[in-house]
Design a protein around this motif. Structure first.
Motif, PDB file in Angstrom:
ATOM      1  N   UNK A   1       9.303 -29.404  14.789  1.00  0.00           N
ATOM      2  CA  UNK A   1       7.946 -28.987  15.141  1.00  0.00           C
ATOM      3  C   UNK A   1       7.192 -30.141  15.793  1.00  0.00           C
ATOM      4  N   UNK A   2       6.174 -29.765  16.532  1.00  0.00           N
ATOM      5  CA  UNK A   2       5.286 -30.740  17.163  1.00  0.00           C
ATOM      6  C   UNK A   2       3.909 -30.607  16.533  1.00  0.00           C
ATOM      7  N   UNK A   3       3.349 -31.712  16.137  1.00  0.00           N
ATOM      8  CA  UNK A   3       2.043 -31.744  15.474  1.00  0.00           C
ATOM      9  C   UNK A   3       0.967 -31.959  16.531  1.00  0.00           C
ATOM     10  N   UNK A   4       0.080 -30.959  16.677  1.00  0.00           N
ATOM     11  CA  UNK A   4      -1.026 -31.033  17.638  1.00  0.00           C
ATOM     12  C   UNK A   4      -2.331 -30.857  16.868  1.00  0.00           C
ATOM     13  N   UNK A   5      -3.270 -31.769  17.062  1.00  0.00           N
ATOM     14  CA  UNK A   5      -4.544 -31.714  16.352  1.00  0.00           C
ATOM     15  C   UNK A   5      -5.700 -31.780  17.356  1.00  0.00           C
ATOM     16  N   UNK A   6      -6.694 -30.881  17.080  1.00  0.00           N
ATOM     17  CA  UNK A   6      -7.880 -30.797  17.948  1.00  0.00           C
ATOM     18  C   UNK A   6      -9.120 -31.066  17.108  1.00  0.00           C
ATOM     19  N   UNK A   7      -9.978 -31.949  17.594  1.00  0.00           N
ATOM     20  CA  UNK A   7     -11.200 -32.282  16.861  1.00  0.00           C
ATOM     21  C   UNK A   7     -12.247 -31.180  17.079  1.00  0.00           C
ATOM     22  N   UNK A   8     -12.725 -30.608  15.957  1.00  0.00           N
ATOM     23  CA  UNK A   8     -13.815 -29.614  15.994  1.00  0.00           C
ATOM     24  C   UNK A   8     -14.962 -30.121  15.121  1.00  0.00           C
ATOM     25  N   UNK A   9     -16.083 -29.425  15.138  1.00  0.00           N
ATOM     26  CA  UNK A   9     -17.266 -29.892  14.393  1.00  0.00           C
ATOM     27  C   UNK A   9     -16.993 -29.933  12.901  1.00  0.00           C
ATOM     28  N   UNK A  10     -16.228 -28.997  12.386  1.00  0.00           N
ATOM     29  CA  UNK A  10     -15.993 -28.907  10.955  1.00  0.00           C
ATOM     30  C   UNK A  10     -14.895 -29.860  10.467  1.00  0.00           C
ATOM     31  N   UNK A  11     -14.117 -30.453  11.377  1.00  0.00           N
ATOM     32  CA  UNK A  11     -13.021 -31.362  10.995  1.00  0.00           C
ATOM     33  C   UNK A  11     -11.953 -31.375  12.069  1.00  0.00           C
ATOM     34  N   UNK A  12     -10.728 -31.109  11.636  1.00  0.00           N
ATOM     35  CA  UNK A  12      -9.583 -31.129  12.562  1.00  0.00           C
ATOM     36  C   UNK A  12      -8.847 -29.801  12.452  1.00  0.00           C
ATOM     37  N   UNK A  13      -8.596 -29.202  13.615  1.00  0.00           N
ATOM     38  CA  UNK A  13      -7.818 -27.980  13.692  1.00  0.00           C
ATOM     39  C   UNK A  13      -6.373 -28.391  14.026  1.00  0.00           C
ATOM     40  N   UNK A  14      -5.466 -28.204  13.056  1.00  0.00           N
ATOM     41  CA  UNK A  14      -4.093 -28.676  13.202  1.00  0.00           C
ATOM     42  C   UNK A  14      -3.164 -27.526  13.567  1.00  0.00           C
ATOM     43  N   UNK A  15      -2.321 -27.751  14.613  1.00  0.00           N
ATOM     44  CA  UNK A  15      -1.364 -26.751  15.076  1.00  0.00           C
ATOM     45  C   UNK A  15       0.062 -27.308  14.920  1.00  0.00           C
ATOM     46  N   UNK A  16       0.964 -26.439  14.468  1.00  0.00           N
ATOM     47  CA  UNK A  16       2.386 -26.778  14.419  1.00  0.00           C
ATOM     48  C   UNK A  16       3.113 -25.830  15.369  1.00  0.00           C
ATOM     49  N   UNK A  17       3.685 -26.411  16.462  1.00  0.00           N
ATOM     50  CA  UNK A  17       4.417 -25.606  17.442  1.00  0.00           C
ATOM     51  C   UNK A  17       5.906 -25.916  17.333  1.00  0.00           C
ATOM     52  N   UNK A  18       6.707 -24.862  17.411  1.00  0.00           N
ATOM     53  CA  UNK A  18       8.159 -25.074  17.362  1.00  0.00           C
ATOM     54  C   UNK A  18       8.607 -25.910  18.555  1.00  0.00           C
ATOM     55  N   UNK A  19       9.527 -26.834  18.276  1.00  0.00           N
ATOM     56  CA  UNK A  19       9.989 -27.725  19.350  1.00  0.00           C
ATOM     57  C   UNK A  19      10.645 -26.946  20.478  1.00  0.00           C
ATOM     58  N   UNK A  20      11.307 -25.841  20.141  1.00  0.00           N
ATOM     59  CA  UNK A  20      11.969 -25.048  21.175  1.00  0.00           C
ATOM     60  C   UNK A  20      10.993 -24.499  22.201  1.00  0.00           C
ATOM     61  N   UNK A  21       9.708 -24.378  21.794  1.00  0.00           N
ATOM     62  CA  UNK A  21       8.724 -23.820  22.724  1.00  0.00           C
ATOM     63  C   UNK A  21       8.292 -24.816  23.794  1.00  0.00           C
ATOM     64  N   UNK A  22       8.486 -26.135  23.529  1.00  0.00           N
ATOM     65  CA  UNK A  22       8.017 -27.141  24.496  1.00  0.00           C
ATOM     66  C   UNK A  22       9.150 -28.004  25.041  1.00  0.00           C
ATOM     67  N   UNK A  23      10.348 -27.788  24.536  1.00  0.00           N
ATOM     68  CA  UNK A  23      11.459 -28.654  24.920  1.00  0.00           C
ATOM     69  C   UNK A  23      12.660 -27.797  25.282  1.00  0.00           C
ATOM     70  N   UNK A  24      13.236 -28.011  26.475  1.00  0.00           N
ATOM     71  CA  UNK A  24      14.389 -27.228  26.928  1.00  0.00           C
ATOM     72  C   UNK A  24      15.666 -27.827  26.352  1.00  0.00           C
ATOM     73  N   UNK A  25      16.307 -27.189  25.373  1.00  0.00           N
ATOM     74  CA  UNK A  25      17.514 -27.754  24.753  1.00  0.00           C
ATOM     75  C   UNK A  25      18.722 -27.792  25.682  1.00  0.00           C
ATOM     76  N   UNK A  26      18.648 -27.059  26.781  1.00  0.00           N
ATOM     77  CA  UNK A  26      19.791 -27.066  27.694  1.00  0.00           C
ATOM     78  C   UNK A  26      20.001 -28.438  28.328  1.00  0.00           C
ATOM     79  N   UNK A  27      18.985 -29.282  28.301  1.00  0.00           N
ATOM     80  CA  UNK A  27      19.147 -30.625  28.852  1.00  0.00           C
ATOM     81  C   UNK A  27      20.197 -31.419  28.109  1.00  0.00           C
ATOM     82  N   UNK A  28      20.198 -31.318  26.785  1.00  0.00           N
ATOM     83  CA  UNK A  28      21.199 -32.028  25.988  1.00  0.00           C
ATOM     84  C   UNK A  28      22.588 -31.465  26.222  1.00  0.00           C
TER      85      UNK A  28
END
Length: 433
Positions: A133-160
């Motif tokens: 997973x990839x850890x993505x965090x966005x600063x909002x007024x109430x604190x931090x909005x944390x997102x976990x995205x699957x690595x397969x969604x942002x990384x092409x495994x066919x490269x390996x």
């Protein structure tokens, strides 16, 4: 630069041929990999990261309409099943100040660029914290909005997969090249070994030319040259042997007639001349025979030399025993020639045995007047004698050093003349171990 390249380049034909084949393959694979990652893999990764960044931006906007924990949980339930994107609100937290870099920097650059284009709020991400997973965090007024995205969604495994097959193909091509080049270089090595053995007077075994056309031609030329050389040596030996045989008969008759005649001074001079002629014929015959008699075998050099020194009544020095591949009779003849030469022209001959990891040195030293450095090459030629006090009134035909040199060369070595530590001449037979 040219000298450096010459030093690091392989010296053998096998190494150079392998380099000629393998180097273009490696360069080609590197170029293909570079083009793939820059033109294909990087483009695919950029498209995937833009898609994830857009989902994070939409989720952030939906949360901003109702900035509550309940709304964040609702977004998580909505995005997790189908979009592989998890959302969680961390109240009163701030963004981290540092992050680790990914080995594939192109991934970090793509995510950073996509998030910058899609989100106006401050953000932070880490592609190394979790394996899948990839850890993505966005600063909002109430604190931090944390997102976990699957690595397969942002990384092409066919490269390996592509890199794996690229490396596998390189290894397979290298192995095939090694086997093929080794088979091609084997006939050349066999030809070199046969030529080296023939140069040392050894049997070349069952050598037969094979391999490429050029190598076969070289091998056939070597065999023809070997036949011509052996025929020439046999003819030379037969010629001088015949001359020696034909002359020995009248010489014997003359010696018999002189021995029966009255003893007079002129008869004694004639007898000495006959003895000298007989010695000359023996020397000619020894030179004609050369060093080709006998087979090479393992010889205890220290024992051979000590026996010669004991027979001749001269000193023998050595550090420790050593055995070498040599023709004992020929090596004995060479050393006796050097000792005899030292006895004729000098005094107090001595034999010394030394060796290194690569060579064996047999020194014969004397305490005579020596030989000038500019004349040492001349005395190694057959029938050569110096016109100075060293050789006046001395019997001989000038073949002793020539025969010793031929024997040394037969064994793959050489005969060197130098100044002796005892003040005279040092004759050294240098042989390979």
């Amino acid at each position: 630069m040219a000298l450096t390249l010459r030093q690091i380049a392989p010296k053998s034909i096998f190494g150079r041929s392998l380099l000629i084949i393998i180097l273009p393959i490696i360069v080609m694979q590197m170029i293909v990999a570079y083009i793939f990652f820059n033109a294909h893999w990087a483009t695919v990764t950029a498209n995937l990261t833009e898609s994830v960044a857009a989902d994070v931006a939409v989720a952030t906007q939906l949360y901003s309409r109702d900035p509550t924990v309940e709304n964040a949980d609702a977004l998580d339930d909505l995005l997790r099943p189908d979009m592989q994107l998890s959302v969680r609100l961390k109240p009163s937290e701030t963004l981290p100040t540092s992050r680790r870099r990914n080995f594939f920097s192109v991934l970090d650059k793509s995510i950073g660029r996509a998030l910058s284009n899609a989100i106006d709020q401050p953000f932070w991400f880490d592609t190394t914290r979790y394996p899948h997973h990839i850890d993505i965090r966005v600063q909002v007024d109430e604190g931090v909005l944390q997102f976990y995205a699957a690595t397969d969604r942002v990384f092409a495994p066919t490269g390996f997969v592509f890199i794996f097959w690229l490396i596998t193909a390189t290894i397979l091509l290298t192995l095939v090249s090694v086997v093929y080049i080794r088979r091609q270089s084997l006939p050349i090595r066999e030809l070199a070994d046969a030529a080296d053995a023939f140069g040392k007077g050894q049997d070349i075994g069952t050598y037969k030319p094979h391999g490429a056309v050029e190598v076969r031609r070289a091998g056939q030329s070597f065999l023809k040259m070997r036949q011509r050389i052996r025929r020439h040596l046999d003819q030379r030996t037969l010629m001088l042997a015949g001359v020696s045989h034909d002359l020995r008969t009248p010489l014997t008759r003359l010696k018999l007639a002189l021995s029966m005649a009255e003893t007079k001074e002129d008869i004694e001079d004639a007898k000495r001349d006959l003895d000298e002629m007989e010695a000359m014929l023996s020397a000619y015959l020894d030179f004609a025979r050369g060093a080709g008699e006998g087979d090479a075998e393992l010889v205890e050099a220290d024992l051979l030399l000590s026996n010669i020194a004991e027979e001749e009544g001269i000193p023998f020095h050595m550090s420790e025993p050593i055995s070498i591949e040599a023709r004992p009779q020929q090596l004995r003849r060479a050393v006796l020639n050097l000792v005899g030469n030292a006895r004729k022209y000098a005094t107090k001959p001595a034999i010394t045995l030394e060796f290194t990891t690569t060579h064996v040195f047999i020194h014969v030293d004397d305490e005579g007047g020596g030989i000038p450095a500019h004349k040492r090459d001349d005395v190694l030629r057959p029938f050569s004698r110096l016109d100075d006090a060293r050789t006046q009134n001395i019997e001989g035909v000038g073949l002793g050093l020539a025969v010793a040199r031929d024997i040394a060369q037969l064994h793959g070595g050489r005969l060197k003349l130098d100044d002796s530590p005892s003040g005279g001449l040092r004759a050294t037979i240098q042989l390979p171990r």
